[in-house]
Scaffold this motif. Structure first.
Motif, short mmCIF file in Angstrom:
data_model
loop_
_atom_site.label_atom_id
_atom_site.label_comp_id
_atom_site.label_asym_id
_atom_site.label_seq_id
_atom_site.Cartn_x
_atom_site.Cartn_y
_atom_site.Cartn_z
N SER A 1 0.85 -0.95 -0.03
CA SER A 1 0.06 -0.10 -0.08
C SER A 1 0.77 1.15 0.04
CB SER A 1 -0.84 0.15 1.12
OG SER A 1 -1.80 -1.22 1.20
N VAL A 2 1.89 1.26 0.71
CA VAL A 2 2.88 2.49 0.71
C VAL A 2 3.59 2.53 -0.40
CG1 VAL A 2 4.95 3.36 1.93
CG2 VAL A 2 2.82 2.44 3.42
N ARG A 3 4.28 1.34 -0.97
CA ARG A 3 4.66 1.57 -2.27
C ARG A 3 3.78 2.30 -3.52
NH1 ARG A 3 6.32 -3.78 -5.96
NH2 ARG A 3 7.79 -2.60 -7.38
N ALA A 4 2.34 1.63 -3.33
CA ALA A 4 1.62 2.10 -4.26
C ALA A 4 1.49 3.71 -4.33
CB ALA A 4 0.22 1.60 -4.19
N VAL A 5 1.23 4.24 -3.00
CA VAL A 5 1.10 5.79 -2.88
C VAL A 5 2.40 6.37 -3.28
CG1 VAL A 5 0.73 7.45 -1.04
CG2 VAL A 5 -0.55 5.31 -0.94
N LEU A 6 3.63 5.95 -2.93
CA LEU A 6 5.08 6.57 -3.21
C LEU A 6 5.10 6.97 -4.69
CD1 LEU A 6 7.20 5.14 -0.55
CD2 LEU A 6 6.24 7.42 -0.54
N GLU A 7 4.96 5.65 -5.24
CA GLU A 7 4.81 5.66 -6.72
C GLU A 7 3.84 6.43 -7.48
OE1 GLU A 7 7.13 1.16 -7.58
OE2 GLU A 7 4.91 1.33 -7.58
N ALA A 8 2.83 6.77 -7.08
CA ALA A 8 1.74 7.57 -7.59
C ALA A 8 2.35 9.04 -7.49
CB ALA A 8 0.52 7.41 -7.16
N GLN A 9 3.27 9.51 -6.48
CA GLN A 9 3.57 10.54 -6.45
C GLN A 9 4.94 10.64 -6.97
OE1 GLN A 9 4.09 10.50 -1.91
NE2 GLN A 9 1.98 11.13 -1.34
N GLY A 10 5.35 9.77 -7.65
CA GLY A 10 6.70 10.16 -8.50
C GLY A 10 7.89 9.31 -8.07
N HIS A 11 7.82 8.70 -6.90
CA HIS A 11 9.10 8.07 -6.34
C HIS A 11 9.17 6.67 -7.17
CE1 HIS A 11 9.18 11.08 -3.16
NE2 HIS A 11 8.07 10.84 -2.70
N ARG A 12 10.60 6.47 -7.15
CA ARG A 12 10.72 4.97 -7.52
C ARG A 12 11.05 3.97 -6.49
NH1 ARG A 12 14.88 4.59 -12.46
NH2 ARG A 12 14.23 2.45 -12.14
N VAL A 13 10.46 2.90 -6.50
CA VAL A 13 10.58 2.22 -5.35
C VAL A 13 11.04 0.73 -5.74
CG1 VAL A 13 9.16 0.92 -3.16
CG2 VAL A 13 8.86 3.24 -4.00
N GLU A 14 11.88 0.11 -5.45
CA GLU A 14 12.70 -1.01 -5.67
C GLU A 14 12.29 -2.11 -4.82
OE1 GLU A 14 15.04 -3.91 -8.48
OE2 GLU A 14 13.57 -2.21 -8.59
N VAL A 15 11.63 -3.21 -4.82
CA VAL A 15 11.53 -4.27 -3.75
C VAL A 15 12.41 -5.16 -4.08
CG1 VAL A 15 9.70 -5.47 -2.65
CG2 VAL A 15 9.11 -3.42 -3.15
N ILE A 16 13.06 -5.59 -2.98
CA ILE A 16 14.13 -6.83 -3.12
C ILE A 16 13.59 -7.98 -2.18
CG2 ILE A 16 16.57 -7.77 -2.88
CD1 ILE A 16 17.26 -4.94 -3.63
N SER A 17 12.76 -8.82 -2.62
CA SER A 17 11.91 -9.59 -2.09
C SER A 17 12.61 -11.48 -2.23
CB SER A 17 10.55 -9.53 -2.29
OG SER A 17 10.33 -9.69 -3.59
N PRO A 18 11.97 -12.16 -1.61
CA PRO A 18 12.16 -13.67 -1.86
C PRO A 18 12.00 -14.32 -3.14
CG PRO A 18 11.46 -13.31 0.35
CD PRO A 18 11.27 -11.93 -0.14
N ASP A 19 11.21 -13.77 -3.65
CA ASP A 19 10.82 -14.30 -4.93
C ASP A 19 11.88 -14.12 -6.19
OD1 ASP A 19 9.85 -11.41 -4.65
OD2 ASP A 19 9.03 -11.71 -7.01
N ARG A 20 12.75 -13.14 -5.87
CA ARG A 20 13.93 -12.99 -6.86
C ARG A 20 15.12 -13.59 -6.38
NH1 ARG A 20 14.02 -6.35 -7.02
NH2 ARG A 20 15.83 -7.01 -8.60
N PHE A 21 15.14 -14.77 -5.67
CA PHE A 21 16.12 -15.72 -4.96
C PHE A 21 15.64 -17.08 -5.08
CE2 PHE A 21 16.85 -11.68 -3.59
CZ PHE A 21 18.10 -11.11 -3.94
#
Length: 340
Positions: A23-43
């Protein structure tokens, strides 16, 4: 701003940590910020013992560091205390990169409930993990006090929000709630031992008990409490309709740091009953819920609360406010090229 979030909790897990970060990522990206999530699905990952839905990433310090270097973040946030964030923490310290952390979960109490290991032993690990953080983000005053009491004073507030497009009063009750003997008492969340759902199902207030959610304890609880209604997991509008069909929402957990489901219920106009512990004592007001050492007493008292007052209070929790608090708690590094 370029924000890197490293987390051991991510999709397809369904829990408060994942929902908060999404939810926070969605708000920040809507405001123009770039958010990179490094999570277990990438390993490559393995299921967590006793908690197979949680995947433990087998990530090296180098592989996590390479992702961070490639993204060139202005701020790094380590959301959890698992192996992926430990690898990121090690890389940050090795390269003198400041970072923030968050205390989402009463991890010492969870581990103690599942393994019998004394919670204070786990607090040693918590202190070790969070000590180098520029700031530890916590959702309530009680959690701040607990962290400070354990030697972690660099705490900043980060509250939670509600998706008010889905959770609001006036929603038609879920069809499965129709015709149930009232008052209808609802639990929503993971069906696991640390959530203390057995205490809810053992409470003696008359009416019907309904459980929405899934987890490793579901089969055993269904067998032991056949009079309760287990409806399985629900999301979005369907979940809101389950709240709408309840007369009271019961939050039996003694180990949560906040409890997103409480404010979702309140936003739908449903009063909340719980124990006088972290979470309920921080979230509820005398007008919107009740806490008591006897959960049956708390349920009875909560049923007297005004639903309109609950909905009005629930609307005060928004993800926009939560995202603002998160953004301003981060430790911003050098201004990196936004077009990179």
């Amino acid at each position: 701003m370029r924000i890197a979030i490293v987390t051991d909790a991510w999709e397809p897990q369904v829990n408060g940590v994942v929902r908060t970060l999404q939810s926070v990522r969605a708000v920040l990206e809507a405001q123009g910020h770039r958010v990179e999530v490094i999570s277990p699905d990438r390993f490559y990952s393995l299921p967590c013992p006793t908690y197979p839905e949680i995947r433990l990433a087998l990530a090296s310090t180098g592989s996590v560091g390479a992702m961070l270097e490639d993204f060139r973040p202005n701020a790094i946030h380590l959301a959890t205390e698992g192996p992926l964030c430990v690898a990121a923490r090690r890389w940050c310290l090795r390269h003198d990169m400041p970072f923030t952390t968050a205390y989402h979960t009463q991890f010492p109490d969870y581990v103690s409930a599942r393994s019998g290991v004394p919670a204070e032993w786990i607090w040693r690990y918590i202190r070790w993990f969070h000590a180098p953080s520029q700031a530890i983000l916590a959702s309530t005053p009680s959690i701040r006090e607990s962290l400070v009491a354990h030697g972690l004073a660099q705490v900043k507030h980060w509250g939670r929000g509600v998706d008010l497009t889905n959770f609001h009063p006036g929603i038609a009750p879920h069809r499965a709630m129709a015709g149930l003997e009232g008052p209808v008492q609802l639990y929503v969340g993971r069906v696991a031992v640390e959530k203390n759902i057995e205490a809810f199902l053992k409470s003696t207030h008359p009416g019907t008990k309904v459980v929405v959610g899934d987890g490793p304890a579901r089969a055993a609880l269904e067998a032991r409490f056949p009079q309760a209604k287990f409806l399985g997991p629900m999301f979005g509008a369907e979940l809101a309709s389950a709240y709408a069909g309840a007369d009271v929402f019961v939050f039996p957990s003694r180990t949560d740091t906040f409890g997103l489901v409480m404010i979702e219920a309140l936003a739908c106009g449903v009063p909340v009953a719980g124990y006088p512990v972290t979470g309920p004592i921080d979230v509820l007001t005398p007008e919107t819920g009740a806490t008591d050492a006897d959960l049956t007493v708390a349920i009875g008292e909560a049923l007297t609360k005004d639903r309109e007052a609950c909905a009005r209070y629930g609307r005060s929790f928004t993800w926009e406010v939560s995202a603002h608090q998160f953004l301003h708690a981060l430790y911003a590094m050098d201004d990196r090229d936004e077009a990179a």
